[in-house]
Design a protein around this motif. Structure first.
Motif, mmCIF file in Angstrom:
data_model
loop_
_atom_site.group_PDB
_atom_site.id
_atom_site.type_symbol
_atom_site.label_atom_id
_atom_site.label_comp_id
_atom_site.label_asym_id
_atom_site.label_seq_id
_atom_site.Cartn_x
_atom_site.Cartn_y
_atom_site.Cartn_z
ATOM 1 N N MET A 145 0.797 -1.176 0.078
ATOM 2 C CA MET A 145 -0.220 -0.029 0.022
ATOM 3 C C MET A 145 0.836 1.248 0.003
ATOM 4 O O MET A 145 0.609 2.299 -0.815
ATOM 5 N N ALA A 180 0.979 3.764 -3.308
ATOM 6 C CA ALA A 180 0.313 4.933 -2.815
ATOM 7 C C ALA A 180 0.777 6.264 -3.994
ATOM 8 O O ALA A 180 -0.236 7.033 -4.445
ATOM 9 N N VAL A 200 -1.310 6.084 -7.166
ATOM 10 C CA VAL A 200 -2.729 6.141 -7.403
ATOM 11 C C VAL A 200 -3.296 7.627 -8.074
ATOM 12 O O VAL A 200 -4.136 7.353 -8.695
ATOM 13 N N PHE A 221 -13.676 1.822 -7.919
ATOM 14 C CA PHE A 221 -13.330 2.293 -6.664
ATOM 15 C C PHE A 221 -14.623 2.001 -5.612
ATOM 16 O O PHE A 221 -15.743 2.004 -5.841
ATOM 17 N N TRP A 261 -12.282 -0.317 0.622
ATOM 18 C CA TRP A 261 -11.127 -0.402 0.246
ATOM 19 C C TRP A 261 -10.087 0.641 1.083
ATOM 20 O O TRP A 261 -8.948 0.345 1.425
ATOM 21 N N LEU A 262 -10.637 1.682 1.171
ATOM 22 C CA LEU A 262 -9.964 2.689 2.084
ATOM 23 C C LEU A 262 -9.831 2.600 3.692
ATOM 24 O O LEU A 262 -9.208 3.243 4.236
ATOM 25 N N PRO A 316 -5.842 1.697 4.574
ATOM 26 C CA PRO A 316 -5.117 2.926 4.689
ATOM 27 C C PRO A 316 -5.430 3.890 5.962
ATOM 28 O O PRO A 316 -4.597 4.543 6.546
ATOM 29 N N GLY A 340 -13.675 8.825 -5.276
ATOM 30 C CA GLY A 340 -12.888 8.173 -4.668
ATOM 31 C C GLY A 340 -11.455 8.888 -4.519
ATOM 32 O O GLY A 340 -10.786 8.808 -3.658
ATOM 33 N N PRO A 341 -10.663 9.382 -5.695
ATOM 34 C CA PRO A 341 -9.599 9.978 -5.573
ATOM 35 C C PRO A 341 -9.672 11.397 -4.606
ATOM 36 O O PRO A 341 -8.551 11.585 -3.756
ATOM 37 N N VAL A 351 -9.166 9.515 -1.252
ATOM 38 C CA VAL A 351 -7.866 8.924 -1.224
ATOM 39 C C VAL A 351 -7.124 10.156 -0.610
ATOM 40 O O VAL A 351 -6.043 10.139 0.331
ATOM 41 N N GLN A 401 -4.837 10.401 2.692
ATOM 42 C CA GLN A 401 -3.404 10.568 2.827
ATOM 43 C C GLN A 401 -2.822 11.910 3.447
ATOM 44 O O GLN A 401 -1.612 11.988 3.581
#
Length: 211
Positions: free
Chosen positions: A96, A100, A103, A112, A116-117, A120, A174-175, A178, A182
């Motif tokens: 991951m 990263a 991505v 997405f 899944w998130l 992280p 999704g983006p 993420v 992050q």
């Protein structure tokens, strides 16, 4: 899977988990705890049912996962990782981290799913206000999501609980999600770009890494 036939721990590990979809099955079970075949299929868009069944059989034979009675009301058994399977979490975490930076360059039509998130989120979210009252945040919904609890300086990430008292519910592209998790996208910019927060925005800010 055909063996590499090498007396090497890396090659031997890849004999077990190197096939396509195999580590993503592990990801699903690390995320969910346990899952029925149909749930795994939904979480692995693009996998053929016969190929998924083949991978599950191989992982059972290698002692990576096991079948258990489902804890849900639905009929049928479920799959969960064995202790040996759960020890792959460190491998998945390093993959991951390594993946990263790639991505943002993913295809625009990349699939997405919110859950899944959750992996992280386990590693990146923090309780930045440990003296505040406990709060529960939901990313996504009961169908596809996870709950984040901030409590006394710790963050717990779990599958959604139907009876959770939510301080806020978070959703969005999704983006954007993420980048938010992050720490690459500040909350204010994410809200301008289409993130939705139903409830207390301050509760969400409490767990986010500094952007």
């Amino acid at each position: 899977m055909k063996s590499y036939g090498q007396l090497c721990a890396v090659a031997r590990a890849l004999d077990v988990v190197g096939d396509r979809w195999t580590l993503l099955i592990v990801r699903e079970l690390l995320t969910r705890g346990e899952a029925r075949f149909t749930e795994l299929q939904r979480g692995l868009p693009g996998v053929a049912p016969n190929l998924l069944a083949q991978r599950l059989r191989a992982l059972q034979e290698q002692g990576v996962l096991e079948q258990v009675p489902s804890s849900s009301a639905a009929a049928g058994g479920a799959y969960r990782l064995t202790d040996r399977g759960r020890s792959l979490e460190g491998v998945v975490r390093e993959l991951m981290k390594w993946g990263a930076p790639t991505v943002p360059a993913a295809p625009r039509d990349a699939a997405f799913q919110m859950h899944w998130l959750s992996l992280p989120a386990r590693y990146l979210l923090r309780d930045n206000r440990p003296d505040d009252d406990d709060v529960v945040l939901r990313f996504g919904d009961l169908h596809d999501g996870f709950d984040v609890t901030a409590v006394r300086g710790f963050v717990q990430v779990r599958p959604c609980a139907a009876d959770a008292a939510l301080a806020a519910r978070v959703d969005g592209p999704g983006p954007l999600l993420v980048g938010l998790i992050q720490g690459a996208v500040p909350l204010a910019r994410a809200l301008e770009a289409g993130l939705t927060v139903e409830g207390d925005e301050a509760a969400l800010q409490r767990v986010l890494p500094a952007a």
